[in-house]
Design an enzyme around this catalytic site. Sequence first.
Site, short mmCIF file in Angstrom:
data_model
loop_
_atom_site.label_atom_id
_atom_site.label_comp_id
_atom_site.label_asym_id
_atom_site.label_seq_id
_atom_site.Cartn_x
_atom_site.Cartn_y
_atom_site.Cartn_z
N LYS A 168 104.11 130.17 66.70
CA LYS A 168 105.27 129.39 67.33
C LYS A 168 105.07 128.37 68.45
CE LYS A 168 107.95 131.17 70.36
NZ LYS A 168 108.80 132.21 71.08
N ASP A 194 111.08 130.78 65.92
CA ASP A 194 111.48 131.85 67.37
C ASP A 194 112.75 132.85 66.76
OD1 ASP A 194 113.92 130.35 67.00
OD2 ASP A 194 113.85 129.75 69.42
#
Length: 212
Positions: A121, A139
């Site tokens: 991420k 996310d």
Amino acid sequence: MRKQERALETVRLLEEAYPIAHCSLDYDDAWKLLVSVRLAAQCTDARVNQITPKLYEKFPSVAALAEADVNEIEEIVRPCGLGRSKARDIKACMEMLHEEYHDRVPDEMEELLKLPGVGRKSANLILGDVFGKPAMVTDTHCIRLCNRIGLVHDTKEPVKVERALWDLIPPEKGNDLCHRFVLHGRDVCTARTRPHCDVCVLNGICQKNGVK
């Protein structure tokens, strides 16, 4: 509606709803975004943006953070939660940047993932926002919305959602789409309250709203 059609329509509708898409973490250098995204774990971006100016006032460079006492870093970042582990990761990350990359943040996924505290991420965020490369930042907002809309089904693992999006979304659209998922997830398709489906621009294509 085929999944590919739903994905492209999601991109179009969110582009219209949120013409400006950008990271909500404040930064003016790539290494600062690395610090901020680590602090943002289980913490709001707004809180992180309140804390980082204090951190950079005391430690204004990669070298300064690399040489800092981890306890001093922890004292500053504690309001972001998980202060000890975040401080340790930030120091270790800056040490590697300083010693192996001469204070420059690498622009390749494989190199970014070598940095302490950096997962896919974070790496995707750096690649997309800093270097303008194709990226998919999966996310919690992205994962929740993708499941509700019907881009994935009962898939909560970030890597699996990321892979699914690479198959559905034009690569050049991915980074901005993920930022728009954040904006939409905070304001409309919320997690902690009932989603505001009555005002959602996606209600005409969303599987959760009964659209097949």
